[in-house]
Write an enzyme that holds these catalytic residues in place. Sequence first.
Site, PDB file in Angstrom:
ATOM      1  N   CYS A  39      11.006   1.008 -19.048  1.00 41.01           N
ATOM      2  CA  CYS A  39      11.513   0.995 -20.421  1.00 41.01           C
ATOM      3  C   CYS A  39      11.333  -0.383 -21.059  1.00 41.01           C
ATOM      4  O   CYS A  39      11.239  -1.388 -20.373  1.00 41.01           O
ATOM      5  CB  CYS A  39      12.985   1.324 -20.423  1.00 41.01           C
ATOM      6  SG  CYS A  39      13.383   2.759 -19.426  1.00 41.01           S
ATOM      7  N   ARG A  77       3.501  -0.809 -20.997  1.00 44.31           N
ATOM      8  CA  ARG A  77       4.331  -0.523 -19.828  1.00 44.31           C
ATOM      9  C   ARG A  77       4.538   0.971 -19.629  1.00 44.31           C
ATOM     10  O   ARG A  77       5.047   1.388 -18.604  1.00 44.31           O
ATOM     11  CB  ARG A  77       5.694  -1.208 -19.992  1.00 44.31           C
ATOM     12  CG  ARG A  77       5.586  -2.718 -20.055  1.00 44.31           C
ATOM     13  CD  ARG A  77       6.746  -3.286 -20.836  1.00 44.31           C
ATOM     14  NE  ARG A  77       8.004  -3.070 -20.147  1.00 44.31           N
ATOM     15  CZ  ARG A  77       8.582  -3.935 -19.348  1.00 44.31           C
ATOM     16  NH1 ARG A  77       8.000  -5.094 -19.117  1.00 44.31           N
ATOM     17  NH2 ARG A  77       9.729  -3.679 -18.784  1.00 44.31           N
ATOM     18  N   TRP A 127      11.239   5.202 -20.394  1.00 53.00           N
ATOM     19  CA  TRP A 127      10.455   5.824 -19.316  1.00 53.00           C
ATOM     20  C   TRP A 127      11.496   6.581 -18.515  1.00 53.00           C
ATOM     21  O   TRP A 127      12.365   5.979 -17.879  1.00 53.00           O
ATOM     22  CB  TRP A 127       9.793   4.706 -18.518  1.00 53.00           C
ATOM     23  CG  TRP A 127       9.256   5.054 -17.171  1.00 53.00           C
ATOM     24  CD1 TRP A 127       9.910   4.960 -15.967  1.00 53.00           C
ATOM     25  CD2 TRP A 127       7.933   5.492 -16.854  1.00 53.00           C
ATOM     26  NE1 TRP A 127       9.085   5.322 -14.957  1.00 53.00           N
ATOM     27  CE2 TRP A 127       7.871   5.650 -15.459  1.00 53.00           C
ATOM     28  CE3 TRP A 127       6.806   5.770 -17.618  1.00 53.00           C
ATOM     29  CZ2 TRP A 127       6.715   6.080 -14.808  1.00 53.00           C
ATOM     30  CZ3 TRP A 127       5.664   6.194 -16.951  1.00 53.00           C
ATOM     31  CH2 TRP A 127       5.614   6.339 -15.572  1.00 53.00           C
ATOM     32  N   ASN A 181      17.780  -0.778 -19.835  1.00 53.00           N
ATOM     33  CA  ASN A 181      16.738  -0.623 -18.806  1.00 53.00           C
ATOM     34  C   ASN A 181      17.426  -0.697 -17.460  1.00 53.00           C
ATOM     35  O   ASN A 181      18.388  -1.458 -17.288  1.00 53.00           O
ATOM     36  CB  ASN A 181      15.729  -1.766 -18.865  1.00 53.00           C
ATOM     37  CG  ASN A 181      14.806  -1.651 -20.046  1.00 53.00           C
ATOM     38  OD1 ASN A 181      14.868  -0.686 -20.807  1.00 53.00           O
ATOM     39  ND2 ASN A 181      13.943  -2.650 -20.201  1.00 53.00           N
ATOM     40  N   GLY A 182      16.914   0.028 -16.472  1.00 56.88           N
ATOM     41  CA  GLY A 182      17.487  -0.031 -15.128  1.00 56.88           C
ATOM     42  C   GLY A 182      18.166   1.279 -14.770  1.00 56.88           C
ATOM     43  O   GLY A 182      17.974   2.306 -15.431  1.00 56.88           O
ATOM     44  N   GLU A 236      -4.369   1.612   4.917  1.00 58.07           N
ATOM     45  CA  GLU A 236      -4.112   1.222   3.530  1.00 58.07           C
ATOM     46  C   GLU A 236      -4.776  -0.137   3.230  1.00 58.07           C
ATOM     47  O   GLU A 236      -5.335  -0.336   2.146  1.00 58.07           O
ATOM     48  CB  GLU A 236      -2.590   1.176   3.280  1.00 58.07           C
ATOM     49  CG  GLU A 236      -2.167   0.700   1.909  1.00 58.07           C
ATOM     50  CD  GLU A 236      -2.734   1.523   0.745  1.00 58.07           C
ATOM     51  OE1 GLU A 236      -3.307   2.588   0.972  1.00 58.07           O
ATOM     52  OE2 GLU A 236      -2.619   1.045  -0.398  1.00 58.07           O
ATOM     53  N   LYS A 243      -7.516  -0.635   0.309  1.00 54.21           N
ATOM     54  CA  LYS A 243      -7.354  -1.617  -0.781  1.00 54.21           C
ATOM     55  C   LYS A 243      -8.584  -2.501  -0.853  1.00 54.21           C
ATOM     56  O   LYS A 243      -9.100  -2.756  -1.932  1.00 54.21           O
ATOM     57  CB  LYS A 243      -6.136  -2.501  -0.540  1.00 54.21           C
ATOM     58  CG  LYS A 243      -4.768  -2.169  -1.018  1.00 54.21           C
ATOM     59  CD  LYS A 243      -4.490  -1.680  -2.374  1.00 54.21           C
ATOM     60  CE  LYS A 243      -4.957  -0.298  -2.639  1.00 54.21           C
ATOM     61  NZ  LYS A 243      -4.044   0.782  -2.678  1.00 54.21           N
ATOM     62  N   GLU A 250     -11.756  -0.541  -2.158  1.00 60.80           N
ATOM     63  CA  GLU A 250     -11.771  -0.030  -3.531  1.00 60.80           C
ATOM     64  C   GLU A 250     -11.804  -1.137  -4.581  1.00 60.80           C
ATOM     65  O   GLU A 250     -12.324  -0.916  -5.662  1.00 60.80           O
ATOM     66  CB  GLU A 250     -10.608   0.938  -3.784  1.00 60.80           C
ATOM     67  CG  GLU A 250      -9.239   0.314  -3.800  1.00 60.80           C
ATOM     68  CD  GLU A 250      -8.125   1.316  -4.074  1.00 60.80           C
ATOM     69  OE1 GLU A 250      -8.363   2.317  -4.744  1.00 60.80           O
ATOM     70  OE2 GLU A 250      -6.998   1.056  -3.620  1.00 60.80           O
ATOM     71  N   HIS A 268     -14.008   3.432  22.067  1.00 57.42           N
ATOM     72  CA  HIS A 268     -14.671   4.748  22.061  1.00 57.42           C
ATOM     73  C   HIS A 268     -15.784   4.825  21.014  1.00 57.42           C
ATOM     74  O   HIS A 268     -16.214   5.915  20.665  1.00 57.42           O
ATOM     75  CB  HIS A 268     -13.631   5.851  21.827  1.00 57.42           C
ATOM     76  CG  HIS A 268     -12.580   5.863  22.884  1.00 57.42           C
ATOM     77  ND1 HIS A 268     -12.829   6.219  24.196  1.00 57.42           N
ATOM     78  CD2 HIS A 268     -11.271   5.504  22.848  1.00 57.42           C
ATOM     79  CE1 HIS A 268     -11.733   6.098  24.906  1.00 57.42           C
ATOM     80  NE2 HIS A 268     -10.768   5.664  24.117  1.00 57.42           N
ATOM     81  N   LYS A 324      -6.921   6.358 -12.467  1.00 57.88           N
ATOM     82  CA  LYS A 324      -5.516   6.253 -12.027  1.00 57.88           C
ATOM     83  C   LYS A 324      -4.953   7.620 -11.660  1.00 57.88           C
ATOM     84  O   LYS A 324      -4.187   7.749 -10.709  1.00 57.88           O
ATOM     85  CB  LYS A 324      -4.690   5.613 -13.152  1.00 57.88           C
ATOM     86  CG  LYS A 324      -3.266   5.271 -12.754  1.00 57.88           C
ATOM     87  CD  LYS A 324      -3.226   4.115 -11.778  1.00 57.88           C
ATOM     88  CE  LYS A 324      -1.875   3.914 -11.155  1.00 57.88           C
ATOM     89  NZ  LYS A 324      -1.958   3.144  -9.898  1.00 57.88           N
TER      90      LYS A 324
HETATM   91  C1  F6R Z   1      -5.690   3.956  -4.097  1.00 60.61           C
HETATM   92  C2  F6R Z   1      -5.120   4.982  -4.950  1.00 60.61           C
HETATM   93  C3  F6R Z   1      -5.529   6.379  -4.704  1.00 60.61           C
HETATM   94  C4  F6R Z   1      -4.348   7.323  -4.936  1.00 60.61           C
HETATM   95  C5  F6R Z   1      -4.801   8.782  -4.828  1.00 60.61           C
HETATM   96  C6  F6R Z   1      -3.628   9.739  -4.954  1.00 60.61           C
HETATM   97  O1  F6R Z   1      -5.213   2.685  -4.460  1.00 60.61           O
HETATM   98  O2  F6R Z   1      -4.372   4.704  -5.844  1.00 60.61           O
HETATM   99  O3  F6R Z   1      -6.042   6.553  -3.424  1.00 60.61           O
HETATM  100  O4  F6R Z   1      -3.369   7.042  -3.987  1.00 60.61           O
HETATM  101  O5  F6R Z   1      -5.735   9.065  -5.836  1.00 60.61           O
HETATM  102  O6  F6R Z   1      -2.964   9.551  -6.147  1.00 60.61           O
HETATM  103  P1  F6R Z   1      -1.508  10.091  -6.378  1.00 60.61           P
HETATM  104  O7  F6R Z   1      -0.582   9.342  -5.495  1.00 60.61           O
HETATM  105  O8  F6R Z   1      -1.249   9.872  -7.824  1.00 60.61           O
HETATM  106  O9  F6R Z   1      -1.543  11.555  -6.013  1.00 60.61           O
END
Ligand code: F6R
Length: 608
Positions: free
Chosen positions: A2, A27, A74, A100-101, A481, A485, A488, A504, A603
């Site tokens: 928010c 935001r 939000w 907010n919060g 992970e 990171k 990507e 292996h 995203k």
């Molecule tokens: C990597 C990333 C993606 C998402 C994936 C699933 O940094 O963001 O691998 O994790 O596309 O997305 P959600 O969690 O929105 O289903």
Amino acid sequence: MCGIVGYVGPRQASDVLLGGLARLEYRGYDSAGMAIVSDGNLEVGRRIGKLVNLREAVADTPMSGNVGIGHTRWATHGKPTVENAHPHVDCSGRIAVVHNGIIENYVELRAELAANGHILLSETDTETVAHLVESYFDGDLTEAVAKTIKRLEGAYALAIVHLDEPDTIVAARADSPLIIGMGDGENIVASDIPAVLEYTREILVLEDGDIATVTAGEVRVSDVSGAPRTPETLHVEWNLDAAEKGGYDDFMLKEIHEQPRAIRETLLGRMDADGTVQLSELQMSEAQLSLVDRVFIVACGTSYHAAIIAKHLVEQWARIPVEVDVSSEFRYRDPIVDDETLVVAITQSGETTDTLAAVREARRRGAKVFAITNVVGSRVTRESDGVIYTHAGPEIGVAATKTFTAQIAALNVLALKLAQAKGTLDQDRIEALWAEISTLPDIVEAILAEEHEIESCAREYTDVVSSLFLGRGVGVPVAMEGALKLKEISYIHAEAYPAGEMKHGPIALITPEVPVVVVATQGHTYEKVVSNIQEVRARGARVIAVATHGDDEIRAHAEHVLYIPRTSEDISAIPATIPMQLLSYHIAKMRGCNVDQPRNLAKSVTVE
Ligand code: F6R
């Protein structure tokens, strides 16, 4: 998350509020509103959707006045509707509040206020604040706010106006940012700096527990007992773009640094005073939960890594077998799921097509499905039987960072809840684990403070073409992970393996040009991990180890050691993830990559 803007000065407050809220649009939000003190009246306008809707409403029916508060919401408690949009007012309609919060104890407060005759019209936690101020007001708004915040548990940034003090905004904060832009004969309260930059660069930063009484000519700050305080002020040189990123170079880095708050807010209110783990969203009694004998988790990408961490936690604490599946596989592979299976879908966006399809498939087979998501009102929330929200705030960087660690925080709570219902951990152990989980925000803060060391390590790996990430136990999904990171955002090839799998096959890849990142935190397989490190070093690999403070032995086995505070093995996933995020971030930046918008990625993945 928010946004708050409040204005007091000679200008039309509605213009300043709309302009300031627009500066906070990046935001994310789902409704907007404002309250203007207008000639002895409090005018309130609220609209769902984008700010343009509120702007049009104000153009049709101008809200004239020089004092006002505005908000972009939000949704966290209650859907994005006009009734839930801020500002919220008291029974008399003379007091308005933006917030907010999360107010953790709002259920008790609502019950108390309703019993005392107050009529609450929204589903929000915020509305309780307007009514509490009403009940405590005795001619002095600052005093009434001080009495109110003594009653609040949780996180808040508040801006409040009252017709009885028409030239004043009272602002207060705890665990949620709030600043005041100090102009010449005008002052602007805001949740973030971009909202005030058009008018001033002199910023007063409120601290937790501060209450500010703001008029056009003066800002008085006191603590909750009324003792005056002199807060820090700063002169901001940033341009708007930098200000939106909170002074960080990118949203990704800002979001990495927001993790202590994201985790803290996700954990808020999850443990009752009597030691009961609170997860009412599951809408299952302890008795029903105690009958769960199989859990299935579906997710994609980073959320899939959170799912594997959850498998460790649920199996370890609740002794329930957990199967984890990538959503795109689950939907096509005739999974063994029925009405006895608890299915959990993890998706930060709540819109991932494959995960939504998996949810539908699981429900078609009779399973109850719970979603863990960061976005209120997203599709997964409409298609599941229950929702557990992470409270990370909007994530703008494409690569998931704070939503990932917030997911793990929520999954810690889920695993503890199942263990409590099943009776697989005794109460002392549950409380000890909770005490440790509650320290995670501070632990993450401490790791972030050592960013410079991670940055200097990154400098030595910018020309790498390929890399390996290893771990054992909960360190495996952390390594996965870490590898995701790095690949990507920096486009360096990165693969993750359980460390014991190296011999292996993957060990054939090891050369001095292929660095190996190893999760080597203290745990029951620590010695085994050290042996795996020796195996790769014997073949010339450079090793970056994520290890526990105090482990000096590891220095003998690794070129670089990224230290994190010691935690118990079960909850080490969040701390071990942070150096991985920062390492990837700095390598990618040094390679000149656009970390916020990596190539080919989106995203929300709304295609198959
Ligand atoms: C990597 C990333 C993606 C998402 C994936 C699933 O940094 O963001 O691998 O994790 O596309 O997305 P959600 O969690 O929105 O289903």
